[in-house]
Design a protein around this motif. Structure first.
Motif: not given
Length: 294
Positions: A245-255, A271-287
């Motif tokens: 995921a080298s090309d995905y983790v840079k931004t929340g949109e790609k992730l 799918v009931v829930q998605v569990v990820t890291d708490n980085g800002s890019n993951y928070v944006l992707a989750a939202s």
């Protein structure tokens, strides 16, 4: 092992006499042995010495003898003649390699694996103690293969490695190795189908109770961003796949695009829930995923 081949056959076919019948013999095996028994008796009555029919009968007997039937002390009550395969093997110039249709019933790898698991609980007997030197020689060849191939030693702890050894032992001598092409294509496809079969129960649980998608991101020695995806449900946790995921983790949109593809693969309704890291890019992707779900 005790008892000769004749008494071993009587044991398997549950023939009344001085040998206890086998309670675990499959019905098709018993029927095949009885058919062979009657056919051999008819051949003896009609065949003359040296005739082709008598040679055919002897060949069939030799084929069954090559299977190496043996009885345990518990089953072979009243048997006092020891089973010794050495003369038969010596007559053929070494270890027997003859195989017949009965091998499909009595030499199943699954049967050997189950039997060896039970025998691990037995106390070591004199015969096993005498075999220590033979075991050491086999282990030396196994170790040499690991060293020459440069394979890490951890695979030897796998349950499947021990099952492989039991399956090879149940086959006997002269087992041909699989070809490079067989390992690369047909055997790989068979193992893929087997793995999909193992996942069938998990997928049923996903549809019935729902599941959680878990992502675990890490960086390898080449600084590539790798994300492992796992799926958890009441049936347990399974590994789904690993993605560069080298090309995905840079931004929340790609992730978000990557996570959305995984959700689609599992099924949105599962799918009931998605569990990820708490980085800002993951928070944006989750939202974004939550927004899309609503």
């Amino acid at each position: 092992m005790k008892g000769g081949i004749t008494r071993a056959k009587k044991h398997l076919m549950i023939k009344p006499g001085n040998v206890a019948g086998c309670k675990m013999a499959p019905k098709d095996v018993i029927a095949e042995l009885w058919e062979y028994y009657h056919k051999k008796n008819r051949g003896r009555q009609s065949a003359t010495p040296g005739s082709t029919e008598e040679q055919s009968v002897n060949a069939r007997e030799l084929d069954l003898e090559s299977l190496g039937f043996g009885l345990s002390e518990e089953d072979a009550q009243g048997i006092d003649e020891p089973y010794n395969p050495a003369p038969m093997a010596a007559a053929r110039g070494g270890a027997t390699s003859m195989r017949g249709p009965m091998d499909l019933f009595v030499r199943k790898p699954e049967t050997a694996i189950a039997r060896n698991k039970r025998e691990k609980l037995r106390q070591q007997n004199i015969k096993e103690a005498c075999n220590k030197e033979a075991v050491r020689r086999v282990h030396r060849y196994l170790a040499r293969w690991f060293y020459q191939a440069g394979i890490p030693l951890n695979p030897i702890k796998l349950k499947s490695f021990q099952e492989m050894l039991w399956a090879v032992g149940s086959f006997g001598p002269n087992l041909p190795a699989p070809s490079y092409h067989a390992l690369r294509v047909p055997l790989l496809n068979e193992e893929l189908d087997y793995t999909k079969g193992l996942l069938k129960g998990h997928k049923e649980q996903w549809e019935k109770y729902g599941c959680s998608i878990m992502s675990d991101a890490w960086t390898d020695k080449r600084q590539k961003s790798i994300i492992n995806f796992l799926v958890n449900s009441p049936a347990g946790t399974i590994f789904l796949k690993s993605i560069d995921a080298s090309d995905y983790v840079k931004t929340g949109e790609k992730l978000f695009e990557l996570l959305d593809d995984v959700v689609e693969e599992i099924g949105e309704h599962n799918v009931v829930q998605v569990v990820t890291d708490n980085g800002s890019n993951y928070v944006l992707a989750a939202s974004l995923i939550v927004t899309l779900a609503h």
